[in-house]
Design an enzyme around this catalytic site. Structure first.
Site, short mmCIF file in Angstrom:
data_model
loop_
_atom_site.label_atom_id
_atom_site.label_comp_id
_atom_site.label_asym_id
_atom_site.label_seq_id
_atom_site.Cartn_x
_atom_site.Cartn_y
_atom_site.Cartn_z
N THR A 78 0.81 -1.22 0.00
CA THR A 78 0.00 0.00 0.00
C THR A 78 0.85 1.27 0.00
O THR A 78 0.48 2.26 -0.63
CB THR A 78 -0.94 0.00 1.22
OG1 THR A 78 -1.81 -1.13 1.15
CG2 THR A 78 -1.79 1.27 1.25
N SER A 95 1.62 -7.94 -0.92
CA SER A 95 2.05 -8.78 0.21
C SER A 95 1.29 -10.10 0.25
O SER A 95 1.80 -11.09 0.78
CB SER A 95 1.90 -8.03 1.54
OG SER A 95 0.55 -7.83 1.86
N THR A 122 1.31 -4.68 4.35
CA THR A 122 1.08 -4.99 5.76
C THR A 122 0.53 -6.39 6.00
O THR A 122 0.75 -6.96 7.06
CB THR A 122 0.12 -3.97 6.39
OG1 THR A 122 -1.14 -3.99 5.69
CG2 THR A 122 0.70 -2.56 6.33
N ASP A 123 -0.19 -6.96 5.04
CA ASP A 123 -0.92 -8.20 5.31
C ASP A 123 -0.01 -9.35 5.72
O ASP A 123 -0.37 -10.14 6.59
CB ASP A 123 -1.75 -8.61 4.09
CG ASP A 123 -2.98 -7.74 3.91
OD1 ASP A 123 -3.31 -6.98 4.85
OD2 ASP A 123 -3.61 -7.81 2.84
N GLN A 173 -4.12 -19.86 20.52
CA GLN A 173 -4.93 -18.98 19.69
C GLN A 173 -5.02 -17.57 20.28
O GLN A 173 -5.41 -16.63 19.59
CB GLN A 173 -6.34 -19.55 19.55
CG GLN A 173 -6.42 -20.87 18.82
CD GLN A 173 -7.82 -21.42 18.75
OE1 GLN A 173 -8.80 -20.70 18.97
NE2 GLN A 173 -7.95 -22.70 18.43
#
Length: 357
Positions: free
Chosen positions: A26, A71, A102-103, A290
């Site tokens: 981005t 990404s 960023t992902d 998790q």
């Protein structure tokens, strides 16, 4: 490989020398006036959007992946290209800033922390939630501060000689960081390890948390990553067929098991049997929680102790991103399963906190 362009000339022998690597994402996109879609634009335009780059007195080189990589398309082969690029320019530059989407930034940062063994210079990954050409972009501040951190030295040594992520005023260890927000500027968080620096009026470094490779160790670049791995997230009501399908993937060598709380799993006899058979067949199964924060303690409850009996490895306070890339890295070294299991419980690059006996 990308071609390196020299942006500024070194002013004195004491000035830092930084290589800026644009992979995509981005931060390097511009809005198409006709469609409104975000599209990649070249690094020359990125420099024009940030004229402040010219105000740094030290030497900056730059290079761009061609074409830029979203990404979501990042994979181990791209990590290998990036690690090799850093290795090939390691003697020419004092620090590296990687512009990245960023992902999957946390995956890339984690992978590089293992691939660049003996790293003694900063490798700072950064990006933005808004394209750098937009008025309210977070990209400029992230970029300029990342460069300043990469160039920071004390007594001729880099202050932060490890792979990090800088985002929204915080510098965090790359293999401890996860993306937590798809909309806000504070998109990343390191839940289980303190920030290495905070940027306000001044950049405040937390030196006691910064990791340094053993003195005198040369940089070793490892590019072999084995993708014969998978992630299985447990959930209430999970069926045996689903677990069997995951464990039965042809050629699978490693599995990251995302469990409940402190490393707990349902007390289904079939689950323990399936895991035990997989481990006996040479698969490395690693238990991570998790939960965003906290660590796996499989001996704490019966629901966790059953996994110990099945041969599942404790992932301690590892992120899933770190666990999966570490597993790829270790399996890529052609180590026997027993050694991979042992090393998954050892901190190789500051990625886990191992409780002291």
């Amino acid at each position: 490989m990308p071609v390196i362009v020299e942006e500024n000339r070194r002013m004195t022998a004491q000035d830092a020398s930084i290589l800026l690597i644009y992979t995509g994402g981005t931060i390097g996109m511009i809005e198409n006036a006709e469609t409104g879609a975000l599209e990649n634009f070249d690094f020359e335009q990125l420099r024009l959007q940030v004229p402040e780059l010219q105000r740094f007195s030290f030497h900056i080189g730059s290079c761009s992946f061609d074409p830029p990589i979203d990404s979501s398309d990042m994979d181990p082969s791209t990590w290998g290209r990036l690690a090799t690029l850093i290795r090939d320019n390691y003697e020419r530059y004092d620090g590296f800033v990687v512009l990245h989407g960023t992902d999957t930034m946390a995956y890339t940062a984690s992978a590089l922390s293992f691939m660049l063994e003996g790293l003694g210079k900063p490798v700072i990954l950064t990006g933005s939630q808004l394209p750098i050409g937009m008025l309210r972009t977070d990209g400029k501040e992230n970029l300029l501060t990342s460069i300043e951190i990469a160039a920071e030295q004390e007594e001729g040594r880099p202050v932060v000689p490890e792979v990090c992520i800088f985002f929204e005023n915080h510098l965090t260890r790359g293999n401890r960081t996860v993306k937590v927000n798809a909309e806000n500027f504070n998109a990343f968080r390191s839940f289980n390890y303190p920030p290495l620096a905070e940027a306000g009026i001044h950049i405040k470094y937390e030196r006691q948390f910064i990791r340094r490779a053993p003195g005198g160790a040369p940089l070793r670049c490892h590019t072999r990553m084995d993708t014969a791995v998978a992630v299985l997230k447990l959930f209430p009501g999970i069926r045996e067929e689903a677990v069997a399908a995951a464990l039965g993937i042809p050629g699978l060598r490693g599995l990251v098991l995302e469990t409940f709380g402190a490393g707990n799993a349902p007390r289904h006899p079939w689950l323990v049997r399936r895991l035990k058979d997989a481990v006996a067949g040479g698969m490395v199964v690693v238990n991570v929680t998790q939960c965003g924060a906290g660590a796996v303690e499989m001996g704490r409850y019966e629901t966790g102790r059953q996994l110990i009996e099945a041969g599942v490895v404790c992932g301690h306070d590892s992120t899933t991103e770190s666990a999966i890339t570490k597993l790829m890295f270790l399996l890529g070294q052609d180590l026997p399963p027993a050694e991979v299991r042992r090393l998954m419980g050892v901190s190789l690059a500051g990625e886990i906190t191992v409780p002291q006996p």
